[in-house]
Write a protein that holds these residues in place. Structure first.
Motif, mmCIF file in Angstrom:
data_model
loop_
_atom_site.group_PDB
_atom_site.id
_atom_site.type_symbol
_atom_site.label_atom_id
_atom_site.label_comp_id
_atom_site.label_asym_id
_atom_site.label_seq_id
_atom_site.Cartn_x
_atom_site.Cartn_y
_atom_site.Cartn_z
ATOM 1 N N ILE A 252 37.563 45.263 35.290
ATOM 2 C CA ILE A 252 38.241 44.006 35.606
ATOM 3 C C ILE A 252 39.665 44.298 36.073
ATOM 4 C CG2 ILE A 252 39.332 42.007 34.451
ATOM 5 C CD1 ILE A 252 36.760 41.604 32.938
ATOM 6 N N GLU A 253 40.099 43.578 37.118
ATOM 7 C CA GLU A 253 41.511 43.621 37.530
ATOM 8 C C GLU A 253 42.076 42.215 37.390
ATOM 9 O OE1 GLU A 253 42.280 44.968 41.501
ATOM 10 O OE2 GLU A 253 41.064 46.774 41.239
ATOM 11 N N THR A 254 43.330 42.125 36.992
ATOM 12 C CA THR A 254 43.952 40.807 36.886
ATOM 13 C C THR A 254 44.807 40.534 38.127
ATOM 14 O OG1 THR A 254 43.872 40.760 34.492
ATOM 15 C CG2 THR A 254 45.579 39.439 35.526
ATOM 16 N N HIS A 255 44.536 39.388 38.739
ATOM 17 C CA HIS A 255 45.273 38.954 39.933
ATOM 18 C C HIS A 255 45.778 37.529 39.736
ATOM 19 C CE1 HIS A 255 44.083 42.034 43.032
ATOM 20 N NE2 HIS A 255 43.200 42.306 42.093
ATOM 21 N N VAL A 256 46.816 37.178 40.484
ATOM 22 C CA VAL A 256 47.333 35.803 40.443
ATOM 23 C C VAL A 256 46.556 34.941 41.429
ATOM 24 C CG1 VAL A 256 49.351 34.360 40.870
ATOM 25 C CG2 VAL A 256 49.632 36.639 39.898
ATOM 26 N N LEU A 257 46.285 33.709 41.024
ATOM 27 C CA LEU A 257 45.755 32.706 41.960
ATOM 28 C C LEU A 257 46.668 31.489 41.898
ATOM 29 C CD1 LEU A 257 43.420 31.799 43.877
ATOM 30 C CD2 LEU A 257 42.378 30.732 41.890
ATOM 31 N N GLN A 258 47.050 30.978 43.066
ATOM 32 C CA GLN A 258 47.953 29.829 43.118
ATOM 33 C C GLN A 258 47.196 28.557 43.476
ATOM 34 O OE1 GLN A 258 51.845 30.496 44.889
ATOM 35 N NE2 GLN A 258 51.155 32.506 45.574
ATOM 36 N N ALA A 259 47.770 27.417 43.118
ATOM 37 C CA ALA A 259 47.222 26.118 43.518
ATOM 38 C C ALA A 259 48.387 25.189 43.842
ATOM 39 C CB ALA A 259 46.358 25.536 42.409
ATOM 40 N N HIS A 333 53.566 23.648 43.018
ATOM 41 C CA HIS A 333 52.554 24.707 43.075
ATOM 42 C C HIS A 333 52.746 25.593 41.856
ATOM 43 C CE1 HIS A 333 54.452 28.618 44.315
ATOM 44 N NE2 HIS A 333 55.474 27.803 44.365
ATOM 45 N N TRP A 334 51.694 26.310 41.490
ATOM 46 C CA TRP A 334 51.734 27.106 40.257
ATOM 47 C C TRP A 334 50.728 28.252 40.388
ATOM 48 C CZ3 TRP A 334 49.634 22.299 40.941
ATOM 49 C CH2 TRP A 334 48.258 22.182 40.764
ATOM 50 N N GLY A 335 50.725 29.130 39.403
ATOM 51 C CA GLY A 335 49.789 30.253 39.432
ATOM 52 C C GLY A 335 49.144 30.486 38.076
ATOM 53 N N GLY A 336 47.984 31.120 38.101
ATOM 54 C CA GLY A 336 47.298 31.542 36.879
ATOM 55 C C GLY A 336 46.816 32.968 37.062
ATOM 56 N N VAL A 337 46.486 33.641 35.951
ATOM 57 C CA VAL A 337 46.042 35.035 36.058
ATOM 58 C C VAL A 337 44.530 35.127 35.884
ATOM 59 C CG1 VAL A 337 48.215 36.195 35.563
ATOM 60 C CG2 VAL A 337 46.824 35.423 33.657
ATOM 61 N N MET A 338 43.884 35.700 36.903
ATOM 62 C CA MET A 338 42.436 35.703 36.997
ATOM 63 C C MET A 338 41.856 37.045 36.579
ATOM 64 S SD MET A 338 42.856 32.897 38.386
ATOM 65 C CE MET A 338 41.203 32.719 37.886
ATOM 66 N N ASP A 339 40.801 37.005 35.778
ATOM 67 C CA ASP A 339 40.093 38.223 35.386
ATOM 68 C C ASP A 339 39.017 38.516 36.432
ATOM 69 O OD1 ASP A 339 39.329 35.733 34.307
ATOM 70 O OD2 ASP A 339 38.007 36.631 32.814
ATOM 71 N N MET A 340 39.413 39.260 37.485
ATOM 72 C CA MET A 340 38.511 39.534 38.610
ATOM 73 C C MET A 340 37.592 40.706 38.251
ATOM 74 S SD MET A 340 39.692 37.220 40.683
ATOM 75 C CE MET A 340 38.723 37.583 42.135
ATOM 76 N N SER A 341 36.293 40.436 38.151
ATOM 77 C CA SER A 341 35.348 41.524 37.871
ATOM 78 C C SER A 341 34.979 42.193 39.188
ATOM 79 C CB SER A 341 34.098 40.978 37.178
ATOM 80 O OG SER A 341 33.381 40.171 38.090
ATOM 81 N N MET A 342 34.386 43.380 39.091
ATOM 82 C CA MET A 342 34.161 44.179 40.293
ATOM 83 C C MET A 342 32.930 43.751 41.093
ATOM 84 S SD MET A 342 36.691 46.120 40.745
ATOM 85 C CE MET A 342 37.762 44.861 40.071
ATOM 86 N N ASP A 343 32.108 42.822 40.585
ATOM 87 C CA ASP A 343 31.049 42.252 41.434
ATOM 88 C C ASP A 343 31.206 40.737 41.554
ATOM 89 O OD1 ASP A 343 30.292 41.470 38.903
ATOM 90 O OD2 ASP A 343 28.247 42.267 39.022
ATOM 91 N N GLY A 344 32.292 40.217 41.034
ATOM 92 C CA GLY A 344 32.554 38.778 41.164
ATOM 93 C C GLY A 344 31.810 37.930 40.148
ATOM 94 N N SER A 345 31.039 38.536 39.259
ATOM 95 C CA SER A 345 30.272 37.782 38.261
ATOM 96 C C SER A 345 30.809 38.073 36.852
ATOM 97 C CB SER A 345 28.788 38.140 38.348
ATOM 98 O OG SER A 345 28.264 37.703 39.586
ATOM 99 N N PRO A 346 30.510 37.179 35.922
ATOM 100 C CA PRO A 346 31.116 37.311 34.589
ATOM 101 C C PRO A 346 30.397 38.279 33.647
ATOM 102 C CG PRO A 346 29.820 35.308 34.716
ATOM 103 C CD PRO A 346 29.751 35.936 36.078
ATOM 104 N N ILE A 347 30.993 38.460 32.489
ATOM 105 C CA ILE A 347 30.415 39.281 31.415
ATOM 106 C C ILE A 347 30.371 38.416 30.158
ATOM 107 C CG2 ILE A 347 30.786 41.312 29.944
ATOM 108 C CD1 ILE A 347 32.593 42.325 32.411
#
Ligand code: FAD
Length: 416
Positions: A252-259, A333-347
């Protein structure tokens, strides 16, 4: 206190002085049967389903901030189940069905609005891909309608159909998709869990996991140690940090996502619309603000704030799709930290540490998953076996090769 037309009428007559706090501000006890780390949507939903479906009520949800301060209160509120792959479709459809009955289940108005999610296509190849997705959905019992350009124009007439860089050719519509008021989801689950005896502990950061002979025995927190028979991680963008406390390195990599949200407007767009030629999506909140977002920021970060290049990128897509947006003013606008998995699906799985369970890898699609995620995580924790609709979400799939790469994008978080 049960919410109903009668309680509202009684409180109205009493001058609204009798409302109780929606949940107790619990202090941590010395020991719990189950300790859930993370008071986001997934942690709170897990607590509710543990208590309501499995009768396990000696449970605490430990949150380092306040309830709703994470992604559950930062997302763009879209729900849908328009997935292609067998590992995903039944899970997300289960989630959509739980959304449909959620307000009755938790006795809370979460403003579930099935206003339809429309994914636009802009080329013949994209139309074929959406036709395939729609057919797969229908075969799995999920609703899907493939629309041509004139059908889309009748729904959303103000988009740029002809002169854009990528003219709109049509769209894939899921009518049962829509939006839900995100903070009400957090509050509603917290209240429902609390009413069954779950302790919601806010302002309590987990700083360490206590492990003896390969088994979890408790946690260290900013408010002292707490013992627990089982510990469940549901910390979204902080998953790698918490897993590291148990000596685990996650895929998992953590990335920012904004809205973004605009000033309030009169009703102008009835549905959720996604742009197929760039990463951009938009809907209108019940307050009237246009809510929209786009791609993740292209670097790793645990900071809940984003940067200007992605703002420019999102605005470019917005103007390409709907030029009239150039005349409205942005509110926030704001941001959150996303738990990006390496195939895009959850665990949703056990970990190598006995009694330690993992719920992570939601990327930027975890809000829609909240009910099913909590439901299936509670099932796993209570019975020590995966729920039938979540069997594919295993941690070891990155070692065995059984990945669920919905977008065929490989291990590239920016493409999920
Ligand atoms: C801008 C944006 C837009 C999005 N839009 C959508 C959308 O439209 N549809 C959709 O399906 N999904 C969307 N998402 C994704 C979705 O919000 C997340 O996948 C989902 O909310 C993650 O689960 P959660 O609610 O449990 O996370 P969170 O609410 O982040 O919960 C995790 C909690 O863990 C707590 N925590 C972390 N570390 C510790 C610690 N050490 N001790 C105690 N507590 C800790 C955090 O404070 C946090 O409250 C979006 C996300 C963002 C940021």
């Amino acid at each position: 206190m049960r919410y109903s037309i009668f309680s509202l009428a009684a409180q109205t007559l009493a001058g609204h002085r009798g409302w109780k706090p929606a949940w107790r501000d619990a202090a941590p006890k010395a020991e719990y049967d189950v300790l859930i780390i993370g008071g986001g949507g997934h942690g709170l939903a897990t607590a509710h389903y543990l208590a309501s479906r499995h009768g396990i009520t000696n449970v605490a949800v430990i949150e380092k901030g306040y309830i709703g301060s994470g992604n559950v209160g930062r997302n763009t509120t879209i729900i849908r189940s328009n997935y292609l792959l067998p590992g995903n479709t039944p899970f997300y459809e289960h989630s959509l069905k739980l959304w449909e009955g959620l307000e009755q289940d938790i006795n809370y108005n979460a403003m579930v609005s099935q206003r339809g999610v429309l994914n636009l296509y802009h080329s013949d190849a994209q139309r074929d891909a959406y036709a395939r997705r729609g057919n797969a959905m229908r075969l799995a019992g999920v609703d899907a309608d493939l629309l041509d350009r004139e059908q889309v124009r009748a729904m959303v007439p103000f988009l740029n159909y002809e002169t854009g860089r990528f003219p709109i050719q049509g769209g894939l519509l899921q009518k049962r998709g829509g939006s839900v008021r995100h903070d009400a989801v957090a509050w509603g689950y917290a209240r429902a869990a609390d009413q069954r005896g779950v302790d919601i502990v806010q302002n309590c950061e987990v700083t360490g996991l206590t492990i003896a002979n390969g088994r979890i025995t408790g946690v260290e927190t900013s408010r002292g140690p707490i013992r627990a028979k089982k510990v469940a991680l549901a910390v979204a963008g902080n998953s790698s940090r918490l897993a590291a406390m148990a000596g685990m390195r996650l895929p998992i990599e953590t990335h920012v996502l904004q809205a973004f949200v605009s000033e309030g407007l009169k009703p102008v767009i009835d549905n959720v619309v996604t742009y197929g030629a760039g990463h951009f999506y938009i809907s209108q909140s019940d307050k009237g603000g246009l809510v929209f977002g786009g791609d993740i920021d292209g670097y790793n970060s645990y900071a809940q704030r984003g940067n200007l290049p992605v703002i420019e990128d999102v605005m470019e897509s917005a103007m390409g799709l709907w030029p009239g947006l150039g005349r409205i003013r942005m509110l926030r606008h704001w941001g959150g930290v996303m738990d990006m998995s390496m195939d895009g699906s959850p665990i949703i799985d056990h970990t190598p540490v006995d009694g330690l369970y993992l719920n992570a890898g939601w990327c930027y699609g975890g809000f829609k998953a909240t009910p099913a995620s909590g439901f299936c995580f509670a099932h796993l924790i209570a019975r020590d076996e995966p729920h039938p609709v979540a069997t594919a979400f295993r941690l070891d799939r990155f070692a065995t090769g059984r990945v669920i790469d919905e977008k065929g994008a490989g291990a590239q978080p920016n493409l999920h």
